[in-house]
Design an enzyme around this catalytic site. Structure first.
Site, PDB file in Angstrom:
ATOM      1  N   ALA A  24       0.821  -1.226   0.000  1.00  0.00           N
ATOM      2  CA  ALA A  24       0.000   0.000   0.000  1.00  0.00           C
ATOM      3  C   ALA A  24       0.849   1.268   0.000  1.00  0.00           C
ATOM      4  O   ALA A  24       0.361   2.336   0.341  1.00  0.00           O
ATOM      5  CB  ALA A  24      -0.952  -0.018   1.182  1.00  0.00           C
ATOM      6  N   ASP A  80       9.098  -8.423   2.822  1.00  0.00           N
ATOM      7  CA  ASP A  80       8.812  -9.109   1.557  1.00  0.00           C
ATOM      8  C   ASP A  80       7.672 -10.110   1.797  1.00  0.00           C
ATOM      9  O   ASP A  80       7.859 -11.092   2.508  1.00  0.00           O
ATOM     10  CB  ASP A  80      10.087  -9.815   1.094  1.00  0.00           C
ATOM     11  CG  ASP A  80       9.909 -10.580  -0.196  1.00  0.00           C
ATOM     12  OD1 ASP A  80       8.775 -10.593  -0.738  1.00  0.00           O
ATOM     13  OD2 ASP A  80      10.901 -11.172  -0.661  1.00  0.00           O
ATOM     14  N   TYR A  90       1.305 -14.902 -13.952  1.00  0.00           N
ATOM     15  CA  TYR A  90       0.436 -13.941 -13.245  1.00  0.00           C
ATOM     16  C   TYR A  90      -1.014 -14.428 -13.201  1.00  0.00           C
ATOM     17  O   TYR A  90      -1.673 -14.377 -12.162  1.00  0.00           O
ATOM     18  CB  TYR A  90       0.542 -12.600 -13.971  1.00  0.00           C
ATOM     19  CG  TYR A  90      -0.194 -11.440 -13.340  1.00  0.00           C
ATOM     20  CD1 TYR A  90       0.358 -10.743 -12.260  1.00  0.00           C
ATOM     21  CD2 TYR A  90      -1.418 -11.010 -13.847  1.00  0.00           C
ATOM     22  CE1 TYR A  90      -0.308  -9.662 -11.704  1.00  0.00           C
ATOM     23  CE2 TYR A  90      -2.086  -9.928 -13.299  1.00  0.00           C
ATOM     24  CZ  TYR A  90      -1.521  -9.250 -12.225  1.00  0.00           C
ATOM     25  OH  TYR A  90      -2.186  -8.177 -11.678  1.00  0.00           O
TER      26      TYR A  90
HETATM   27  P1  NAP Z   1       2.019  -1.171  -8.019  1.00  0.00           P
HETATM   28  O1  NAP Z   1       1.621   0.249  -8.244  1.00  0.00           O
HETATM   29  O2  NAP Z   1       3.192  -1.723  -8.743  1.00  0.00           O
HETATM   30  O3  NAP Z   1       2.238  -1.366  -6.422  1.00  0.00           O
HETATM   31  C1  NAP Z   1       2.640  -2.618  -5.942  1.00  0.00           C
HETATM   32  C2  NAP Z   1       2.665  -2.583  -4.420  1.00  0.00           C
HETATM   33  O4  NAP Z   1       3.023  -3.881  -3.942  1.00  0.00           O
HETATM   34  C3  NAP Z   1       3.692  -1.623  -3.847  1.00  0.00           C
HETATM   35  O5  NAP Z   1       3.214  -1.121  -2.620  1.00  0.00           O
HETATM   36  C4  NAP Z   1       4.898  -2.534  -3.619  1.00  0.00           C
HETATM   37  O6  NAP Z   1       5.790  -2.023  -2.600  1.00  0.00           O
HETATM   38  C5  NAP Z   1       4.211  -3.790  -3.145  1.00  0.00           C
HETATM   39  N1  NAP Z   1       4.995  -5.004  -3.341  1.00  0.00           N
HETATM   40  C6  NAP Z   1       5.450  -5.529  -4.504  1.00  0.00           C
HETATM   41  N2  NAP Z   1       6.154  -6.645  -4.284  1.00  0.00           N
HETATM   42  C7  NAP Z   1       6.164  -6.832  -2.936  1.00  0.00           C
HETATM   43  C8  NAP Z   1       6.759  -7.786  -2.066  1.00  0.00           C
HETATM   44  N3  NAP Z   1       7.491  -8.810  -2.534  1.00  0.00           N
HETATM   45  N4  NAP Z   1       6.576  -7.647  -0.732  1.00  0.00           N
HETATM   46  C9  NAP Z   1       5.848  -6.633  -0.241  1.00  0.00           C
HETATM   47  N5  NAP Z   1       5.246  -5.700  -1.006  1.00  0.00           N
HETATM   48  C10 NAP Z   1       5.414  -5.797  -2.336  1.00  0.00           C
HETATM   49  O7  NAP Z   1       0.830  -2.177  -8.346  1.00  0.00           O
HETATM   50  P2  NAP Z   1      -0.757  -1.923  -8.493  1.00  0.00           P
HETATM   51  O8  NAP Z   1      -1.058  -1.709  -9.918  1.00  0.00           O
HETATM   52  O9  NAP Z   1      -1.211  -0.966  -7.468  1.00  0.00           O
HETATM   53  O10 NAP Z   1      -1.276  -3.395  -8.142  1.00  0.00           O
HETATM   54  C11 NAP Z   1      -1.773  -3.747  -6.864  1.00  0.00           C
HETATM   55  C12 NAP Z   1      -2.439  -5.107  -6.959  1.00  0.00           C
HETATM   56  O11 NAP Z   1      -3.475  -5.046  -7.923  1.00  0.00           O
HETATM   57  C13 NAP Z   1      -1.511  -6.227  -7.417  1.00  0.00           C
HETATM   58  O12 NAP Z   1      -1.829  -7.425  -6.753  1.00  0.00           O
HETATM   59  C14 NAP Z   1      -1.834  -6.351  -8.876  1.00  0.00           C
HETATM   60  O13 NAP Z   1      -1.530  -7.634  -9.375  1.00  0.00           O
HETATM   61  C15 NAP Z   1      -3.309  -6.074  -8.867  1.00  0.00           C
HETATM   62  N6  NAP Z   1      -3.855  -5.645 -10.154  1.00  0.00           N
HETATM   63  C16 NAP Z   1      -3.419  -4.524 -10.764  1.00  0.00           C
HETATM   64  C17 NAP Z   1      -3.951  -4.158 -11.998  1.00  0.00           C
HETATM   65  C18 NAP Z   1      -3.521  -2.921 -12.738  1.00  0.00           C
HETATM   66  O14 NAP Z   1      -3.962  -2.735 -13.894  1.00  0.00           O
HETATM   67  N7  NAP Z   1      -2.704  -2.060 -12.169  1.00  0.00           N
HETATM   68  C19 NAP Z   1      -4.948  -4.963 -12.578  1.00  0.00           C
HETATM   69  C20 NAP Z   1      -5.376  -6.103 -11.923  1.00  0.00           C
HETATM   70  C21 NAP Z   1      -4.835  -6.441 -10.704  1.00  0.00           C
HETATM   71  P3  NAP Z   1       7.004  -0.993  -3.006  1.00  0.00           P
HETATM   72  O15 NAP Z   1       6.344   0.336  -3.331  1.00  0.00           O
HETATM   73  O16 NAP Z   1       7.837  -0.926  -1.787  1.00  0.00           O
HETATM   74  O17 NAP Z   1       7.693  -1.575  -4.196  1.00  0.00           O
END
Ligand code: NAP
Length: 244
Positions: free
Chosen positions: A13, A63, A155
């Protein structure tokens, strides 16, 4: 009164969808615990925005794919706050490639971070929720977990796994007054999708003709987590009509 305080834990988050969920839940009166992987600057910014909403907010860096780190940090959180009303399993990554070229590392990174993480985080939280006899969990899956996608075998498998996880836990935990649902976003404008090629082609497929905002997903997550008191085991697609 300390016992009247409500707490929500949102993984991943520091930015994107998780950050928007944390803000939406703070607006609904929840104190917020966020987790992130390494982007401390973004996490600090999120904490500042949450505190400006007059709620308690704290960030934990670990992590989610590492079971030991999860165990240590979640037990610290539980010891400190003593209650978790809402859990949003949101942290996730992509490592896209065509299946024929997909390496073991790409496969395992995504399965560990997007699916196994939910197992690690949810287990200790559910133990607490069972004691509370109350809890609500929302897992962030994806439309590609339902429909599949070229270049995303890792994924989409992880996200499909999260749907099975959601439905099984909903059945197991309903009698304990714990609801478990999933949100399945389509194309949402975050760092994860900023380098998306052929964005214009995708837009043509979306009925609403725009990418979603993180806040579009957050309002659905808040609905499932807080308002939907007789809804469990469901997958809510938040995709602007990408698939109808
Ligand atoms: P994002 O902007 O890339 O943010 C990812 C978040 O997850 C960041 O807070 C990151 O922390 C954290 N994270 C990543 N790897 C981690 C790990 N190994 N341990 C702990 N924290 C971790 O992604 P988002 O687009 O908001 O996506 C959020 C969720 O929605 C994901 O599950 C994604 O698969 C899902 N989703 C996204 C989309 C889309 O179109 N964006 C569509 C469908 C589903 P840091 O900031 O510290 O790196």
């Amino acid at each position: 009164m300390e016992n009247d305080k409500k707490y929500a834990l949102v993984t991943g988050a520091s930015r994107g969808i998780g950050k928007a969920c944390a803000i939406e839940l703070a607006k609904a009166g929840y104190n917020i615990i966020i987790t992130y992987a390494g982007n401390t600057e973004a996490a600090n910014q999120t904490i500042a925005e949450l505190k400006a909403l007059n709620v308690e907010a704290e960030a934990y860096k670990f992590d989610v794919s590492n079971s030991q780190e999860v165990e240590q940090n979640i037990s610290q959180i539980i010891e400190k706050y003593g209650r978790i009303d809402v859990l949003v399993n949101n942290a996730g990554i992509t490592r896209d490639d065509l299946f024929i070229r997909m390496t073991d590392d790409k496969w395992l990174d995504v399965i560990n971070t997007n699916l196994n993480s939910a197992f690690y985080v949810t287990k200790p939280v559910v133990k607490l929720m069972m004691k509370q006899r109350f809890g609500s969990i929302v897992n962030t899956t994806s439309v590609v977990g339902v429909y599949g996608n070229i270049g995303q075998a890792n994924y989409s498998s992880a996200k499909a796994g999260l749907i099975g996880f959601t439905k099984s836990l909903a059945k197991e935990l309903g009698a304990r007054n714990i609801r478990v649902n999933a949100v399945a976003p389509g194309f949402i404008a975050t760092d994860m999708t900023k380098d998306l090629k052929n964005a214009d082609e995708y837009l043509k497929l979306i009925s609403l003709r725009r990418m979603g905002e993180a806040s579009d997903v957050a309002s659905a997550v808040k609905f499932l987590a807080v308002d939907a008191s007789y809804v469990t085991g469901q997958v809510l697609e938040v995709d602007g009509g990408l698939v109808i």
